[in-house]
Design an enzyme around this catalytic site. Structure first.
Site, PDB file in Angstrom:
ATOM      1  N   HIS A   1       0.851  -1.191   0.000  1.00  0.00           N
ATOM      2  CA  HIS A   1       0.000   0.000   0.000  1.00  0.00           C
ATOM      3  C   HIS A   1       0.886   1.240   0.000  1.00  0.00           C
ATOM      4  O   HIS A   1       1.879   1.306   0.722  1.00  0.00           O
ATOM      5  CB  HIS A   1      -0.980   0.008   1.177  1.00  0.00           C
ATOM      6  CG  HIS A   1      -0.353   0.142   2.531  1.00  0.00           C
ATOM      7  ND1 HIS A   1      -0.138   1.362   3.132  1.00  0.00           N
ATOM      8  CD2 HIS A   1       0.094  -0.792   3.413  1.00  0.00           C
ATOM      9  CE1 HIS A   1       0.395   1.181   4.334  1.00  0.00           C
ATOM     10  NE2 HIS A   1       0.558  -0.118   4.529  1.00  0.00           N
TER      11      HIS A   1
ATOM     12  N   ASP B   1       6.274   1.880   6.189  1.00  0.00           N
ATOM     13  CA  ASP B   1       4.868   1.480   6.133  1.00  0.00           C
ATOM     14  C   ASP B   1       4.101   2.392   5.180  1.00  0.00           C
ATOM     15  O   ASP B   1       3.488   3.358   5.600  1.00  0.00           O
ATOM     16  CB  ASP B   1       4.256   1.540   7.530  1.00  0.00           C
ATOM     17  CG  ASP B   1       2.875   0.929   7.585  1.00  0.00           C
ATOM     18  OD1 ASP B   1       2.561   0.085   6.743  1.00  0.00           O
ATOM     19  OD2 ASP B   1       2.095   1.322   8.468  1.00  0.00           O
TER      20      ASP B   1
ATOM     21  N   GLU C   1      -4.922   1.310   2.632  1.00  0.00           N
ATOM     22  CA  GLU C   1      -4.759   0.259   3.645  1.00  0.00           C
ATOM     23  C   GLU C   1      -4.892   0.840   5.040  1.00  0.00           C
ATOM     24  O   GLU C   1      -5.472   0.213   5.929  1.00  0.00           O
ATOM     25  CB  GLU C   1      -3.400  -0.420   3.489  1.00  0.00           C
ATOM     26  CG  GLU C   1      -3.224  -1.672   4.352  1.00  0.00           C
ATOM     27  CD  GLU C   1      -2.678  -1.390   5.740  1.00  0.00           C
ATOM     28  OE1 GLU C   1      -2.697  -2.304   6.582  1.00  0.00           O
ATOM     29  OE2 GLU C   1      -2.235  -0.250   5.996  1.00  0.00           O
ATOM     30  N   GLU C   2      -4.349   2.032   5.247  1.00  0.00           N
ATOM     31  CA  GLU C   2      -4.402   2.641   6.574  1.00  0.00           C
ATOM     32  C   GLU C   2      -5.828   3.015   6.966  1.00  0.00           C
ATOM     33  O   GLU C   2      -6.090   3.296   8.123  1.00  0.00           O
ATOM     34  CB  GLU C   2      -3.508   3.882   6.623  1.00  0.00           C
ATOM     35  CG  GLU C   2      -2.031   3.612   6.371  1.00  0.00           C
ATOM     36  CD  GLU C   2      -1.374   2.763   7.443  1.00  0.00           C
ATOM     37  OE1 GLU C   2      -2.035   2.469   8.467  1.00  0.00           O
ATOM     38  OE2 GLU C   2      -0.207   2.384   7.269  1.00  0.00           O
TER      39      GLU C   2
ATOM     40  N   GLU D   1       4.172  -5.877   4.433  1.00  0.00           N
ATOM     41  CA  GLU D   1       3.734  -4.920   5.442  1.00  0.00           C
ATOM     42  C   GLU D   1       4.899  -4.495   6.325  1.00  0.00           C
ATOM     43  O   GLU D   1       6.052  -4.863   6.072  1.00  0.00           O
ATOM     44  CB  GLU D   1       2.611  -5.526   6.299  1.00  0.00           C
ATOM     45  CG  GLU D   1       1.231  -5.011   5.962  1.00  0.00           C
ATOM     46  CD  GLU D   1       1.047  -3.530   6.238  1.00  0.00           C
ATOM     47  OE1 GLU D   1       1.915  -2.904   6.872  1.00  0.00           O
ATOM     48  OE2 GLU D   1       0.020  -2.981   5.802  1.00  0.00           O
TER      49      GLU D   1
ATOM     50  N   HIS E   1       5.012   4.753  12.140  1.00  0.00           N
ATOM     51  CA  HIS E   1       3.877   5.679  12.099  1.00  0.00           C
ATOM     52  C   HIS E   1       4.210   7.036  12.719  1.00  0.00           C
ATOM     53  O   HIS E   1       3.337   7.668  13.327  1.00  0.00           O
ATOM     54  CB  HIS E   1       2.661   5.073  12.807  1.00  0.00           C
ATOM     55  CG  HIS E   1       1.883   4.130  11.939  1.00  0.00           C
ATOM     56  ND1 HIS E   1       0.657   3.620  12.287  1.00  0.00           N
ATOM     57  CD2 HIS E   1       2.172   3.605  10.724  1.00  0.00           C
ATOM     58  CE1 HIS E   1       0.217   2.823  11.324  1.00  0.00           C
ATOM     59  NE2 HIS E   1       1.126   2.795  10.369  1.00  0.00           N
TER      60      HIS E   1
END
Length: 990
Positions: A199, A211, A245-246, A272, A356
């Site tokens: 993603h 990510d 995706e998030e 991932e 993140h």
């Protein structure tokens, strides 16, 4: 207290026994074997008639200092080997040859993607700039591709809805989100395909390098290599670059349920991240049958084992993750549950502290991490794309696998049924070993059974009391406000909780040796507690095998190797006692279980420690740390910052996995218990451990160890969410009864704002947010329903914020249905327009969707095409609507129930606490969101039948910011990461 000293009578008796044995040995050498047999089989001394007492002499008792030093050095050496293995990312660094994966090219892709900035769904960066860059690179790749292959490209913009059981359940709705799909196939076409998924979207305010931009960069390079390869493919490979995706796995759902190529997919690989760089771990394999019978489709594991160049996989990680203990989920779940497709899930797990956050940048990902991931993905995809099994995968779907890598060098894999046979064979060996002692003549084992049962009791008492001790320490540390002291200094947890645990276990066994087994020989006690440890491991092995856990192989290792070691060193032990030679042989025999145990434990703590820094405000993380070894602890949920992906594990699964974690910890302790009874004293060891624990405890309580760090090389930030909120509450008549505005502050760990208040005095307990009891989710704009995990939040008054394109929410219709329910139809929308520069023109207002022939690429959009679709160049869709993210909440009143709605599968799903939660997002030029709910009313209430609320989240663009929000962010210390955006909350009663 002299715990290891002997009474004068015992010393005199021992001296007499030694002299008597020496004389007997001089005149009757043949008695030696008999005396030693007595020491082994009936070594409990009952006065002067026992010949086993001599084993307490210098000949058999180990030196405390030498034994402790040898054990410490042994463990440190094993730890160094584990660290070396984890840091060695690739096995060789040979220059890239033609046809090999080129990490330098992948890094170039990565740097270009992350240079775009944060890429939230619905933003220009995500929907336009990233898609444009990916399309440009795919065009270049196609130009270099071999004539053997065909490349097709599709831009999919699906709309759909589904329910998912995160947090007890909520519903997700998406509109016009973006998927970029590339199909590489033989020139003549293919009937089947394997899917590779990444993603390209990111969470708000993070570059999202790990990510998941690095995975998309790896996939681009894999596509380049495979398309240029002269080797023909048997099956197609579909590369899905998904853009949402998030947003709780929305884009993968849109692909697998709506895209025409989805019907070709027979297996998938999902890339991932749960950390930044390092090794990518295979932490899930299998299919939907997992919930019933374990992770099936063993042929996929075999494909990875056969093809991967740098393997890093473990069925232990798989069973831990799929139990729900790890607080996240991935697109793997969507493909498995909604597509009924088996797959492999890989993720980077190192350095989750900056996952993140703004620190998740391309420069922090080592080139070797990219190389190893690319080598593995390329090899596995090639293997699957040329495999005969892919076409008939349903024939190979049954049966689960035991698999684990050996220090990243190779993977051992075998069917779980074979594993069960091996496990029970090991159990039978233990039964024979222990049974032989039980079947000895009565005079040789009269006390064995009683001592054995007492030994089991002492072992469990030592576990229980050590757990209680460290829990007391953890609770006290939390009460004095020093939680997470180990977050920035991992060794603090070892020095505080590790030493307390070991000291308490040694103390309990020393007291047992001193006061209960005071007349028993060292050799007898050493052998007795070896048998006790073996029995406990065997019990774990039987329980895990019976439950069907493939990770039971770990217990088999911890039974088989000690037993083999004991049999190998038995003669030397009987002849020379427990001396240096015995220690060396014992450590040599235990090399494999100790090494692999440390290897697994370190990987688990590498993953769990950062998670505990974002695990919510309700359960102290120090208590969580300790409770990893408690199967009944309820705190198995955590919060994943920004993504907020959580799930609720089945109680039985989490409890058994908790038992598995407890067993793993206990395994190292059990094998060391034997030495407590073989050394001549444990006083210095206990005092040293207590001293280390006490000093660490005092330093922790004094605040010497600050939990966060702004070190540029290795930051460990505190995560904080800031939302500038405008709230409006309406009554049943539609009148505004309350309106306020402020900055809503959420800290994602147990320390709350205690460390922030000295830097920002206005954030203190006087502005703690109060729950609006009559409002859904306490009257605050939760991005996802995690309110039960984060009850500590703050509300700092601030001027009202008015987004440029506010969300409009209205009741479209209210209908009485024939089946005595009321249908309420709502509409949520926000309109506006911005100009986006195209290749040849500016597009204002974005009249519709379009598709173009981009330099020969086949780009299709199944939406209705406007007249302008034929314009040459890159036609950009315009993100004309804001906000791109909304949350809809419903609370029924007394006498009312929500019977059905137009969302998900039509059956309303409540979140924890009883409210209904719907998560909404859109990509480009989405239409107004219109939906209905049906309320069954059994009795009329003057307050109405239902309360609904709509929260709008402005995660990108100019609406995301406010001057007050920017000013507050600047005040936060550099060791924190405040993620900020603007939101609104509007409540209505019907």
């Amino acid at each position: 207290m002299e715990w290891s000293s002997e009474s004068a009578a015992v010393r005199r008796h021992r001296g007499t026994a030694e002299r008597r044995e020496g004389q007997a040995a001089a005149s009757h050498p043949q008695r030696e074997a008999s005396a030693q047999e007595d020491a082994r089989g009936g070594g409990r001394m009952r006065g002067k008639t026992d010949n086993g007492g001599g084993s307490r002499g210098a000949k058999t008792a180990l030196s405390e200092a030498r034994t402790a030093l040898a054990l410490a050095l042994y463990l440190l050496a094993l730890r160094a080997l584990v660290q070396l293995s984890l840091q060695r990312l690739v096995l060789s660094r040979t220059p890239g040859l033609q046809g090999d994966f080129d990490a330098r090219q992948a890094r170039d892709y990565l740097e270009h993607i992350t240079a775009i900035g944060p890429r939230t769904t619905g933003s220009t960066e995500n929907e336009i700039l990233t898609v444009q860059y990916l399309l440009e690179q795919i065009r270049l790749i196609e130009a270099q591709s071999s004539s053997l292959h065909s490349i097709s490209v599709d831009i999919q913009r699906p709309t759909g809805s589904f329910s998912i059981d995160f947090l007890g359940g909520f519903t997700s709705y998406y509109d016009n989100i973006t998927n970029l799909v590339v199909k590489l196939e033989p020139r003549e076409g293919a009937k089947y395909a394997v899917l590779a998924n990444c993603h390209f979207d990111s969470v708000a305010n993070s570059p999202g390098a790990s990510d998941d931009a690095v995975s998309c960069a790896v996939m681009l390079e894999v596509l380049r290599v495979m398309s240029a390869s002269p080797e023909p493919l048997q099956h197609a490979v579909v590369f899905l670059f998904n853009g949402a995706e998030e947003n709780v796995l929305q884009a993968s759902h849109g692909f697998i349920t709506q895209h025409p190529w989805a019907s070709l997919i027979r297996a998938f690989i999902n890339l991932e991240a749960a950390g930044v760089g390092g090794k990518e771990l295979v932490f899930q394999t299998g299919s939907p049958e997992y919930e019933k019978s374990g992770p099936e489709n063993p042929w996929l594991v075999q494909a990875y084992v056969s093809a991967a160049k740098h393997p890093f996989a473990s069925v232990v990680a798989q069973e831990v993750f799929q139990s729900g203990i790890i607080p996240s989920d991935t697109d793997f779940r969507i493909y498995r549950d909604f597509g009924n497709i088996p797959g492999i899930d890989l993720a980077f797990i190192e350095n989750g502290y900056i996952y993140h956050t703004k620190y998740d940048t391309a420069d922090r990902i080592l080139i070797d991490s990219i190389q190893r991931a690319g080598d593995n993905i390329l090899a596995v995809l090639k293997h699957l794309a040329t495999s005969d099994m892919l076409a008939s995968s349903s024939e190979y779907r049954h049966g689960s696998m035991v698999f684990f890598d050996v220090l990243g060098l190779l993977v051992i894999a075998y069917p779980s049924r074979v594993g069960s046979i091996i496990n029970y064979m090991v159990v039978m060996a233990v039964v024979l070993y222990l049974g032989k002692k039980l079947l000895q003549p009565k005079h040789r084992n009269a006390n064995y059974m009683r001592d054995f049962l007492c030994g089991l009791g002492i072992t469990f008492i030592s576990w229980f009391t050590s757990l209680v001790t460290v829990l007391i320490i953890a609770v006290f540390v939390s009460l004095v406000g020093q939680s997470l002291s180990w977050y920035n200094y991992f060794y603090i947890a070892v020095c505080l909780y590790g030493t307390a645990t070991v000291a308490k276990i040694i103390l309990i066994h020393t007291l047992a040796k001193r006061f209960y087994y005071m007349n028993a020989s060292d050799l007898y006690l050493g052998e007795l507690f070896f048998d006790t440890s073996l029995f406990v491991h065997c019990a774990f092995l039987v329980a895990l095998t019976y439950q069907g856990f493939c990770s039971a192989f770990m217990s088999a290792v911890w039974v088989a190797f000690p037993l083999l070691t004991k049999l190998c060193v038995y003669k030397d032990f009987k002849k020379h006692g427990a001396q240096g030679r015995f220690i060396a042989l014992y450590f040599l025999g235990m090399f494999i279980p100790y090494l692999y145990g440390l290897y697994l434990i370190w990987a688990v703590f590498e993953m769990f420690t950062p998670i505990l820094g974002r695990s919510g405000s309700e359960i102290p993380p120090d208590v969580r740390w300790v409770s990893l070894c408690s199967p009944d602890w309820p705190g198995t949920h955590s919060v994943d910052q920004a993504g907020l992906e959580l799930r609720n594990p089945p109680a039985s699964a989490s409890q058994v996995l908790g038992l598995r974690a407890c067993a793993a910890t206990a395994q190292h302790q059990l094998t060391a218990i034997t030495f407590i009874y073989l050394v001549n004293s444990t006083k210095k060891t206990i005092l040293t451990l207590i001293l280390v624990c006490a000093v660490t405890f005092l330093l922790v309580c004094s605040g010497a160890f600050f939990p966060y760090s702004s070190n540029p090389e290795s930051p460990k930030p505190k995560r904080v969410f800031l939302q500038h909120v405008s709230r409006t509450f309406h009554n049943l008549e539609g009148s505004v009864v309350k309106r306020d505005s402020g900055i809503w502050i959420n800290g994602f760990d147990y320390t709350g704002m205690s460390h922030v208040t000295p830097h920002i005095p206005e954030i203190n307990d006087t502005i703690r947010a109060h729950c609006e009891e009559t409002a859904p989710l306490c009257g605050f704009p939760w991005y996802l329903p995690v309110h039960f995990l984060i009850r500590k939040n703050w509300y700092l008054p601030a001027p009202e914020i008015s987004p440029r394109n506010p969300a409009h929410f209205r009741l479209v219709s209210k209908e009485k249905m024939p089946w005595d329910s009321v249908r309420l139809t709502f509409e949520a929308a926000a309109f506006g327009g911005i100009a986006i520069k195209s290749t040849q023109r500016y597009v204002t207002g974005c009249p519709g969707t379009c598709s173009v022939d981009h330099s020969g690429l086949e780009v299709r959009d199944r939406s209705a095409l406007p007249p302008s679709a034929g314009t040459t160049g890159m036609c950009h869709h315009c993100p004309a609507q804001r906000p791109s993210h909304m949350s809809f909440y419903v609370r029924t009143h007394k006498g009312s129930t929500l019977s059905q709605w137009s969302l998900g599968n039509g059956i309303p799903v409540t979140s924890r606490g009883g409210d209904y939660f719907v998560f909404y997002s859109h990509g480009l030029q989405a239409s107004a969101w219109q939906f209905w709910i049906e309320v069954q009313v059994s009795e009329e209430q003057p307050e109405g039948m239902v309360t609904v609320a709509i929260a709008a989240h402005y995660l990108s663009g100019e609406n995301k910011r406010s001057s007050q929000l920017d000013a507050l962010k600047e005040k936060f210390p550099d060791w924190s990461f405040p993620s900020a955006w603007v939101s609104t909350y509007s409540l209505f009663v019907f």
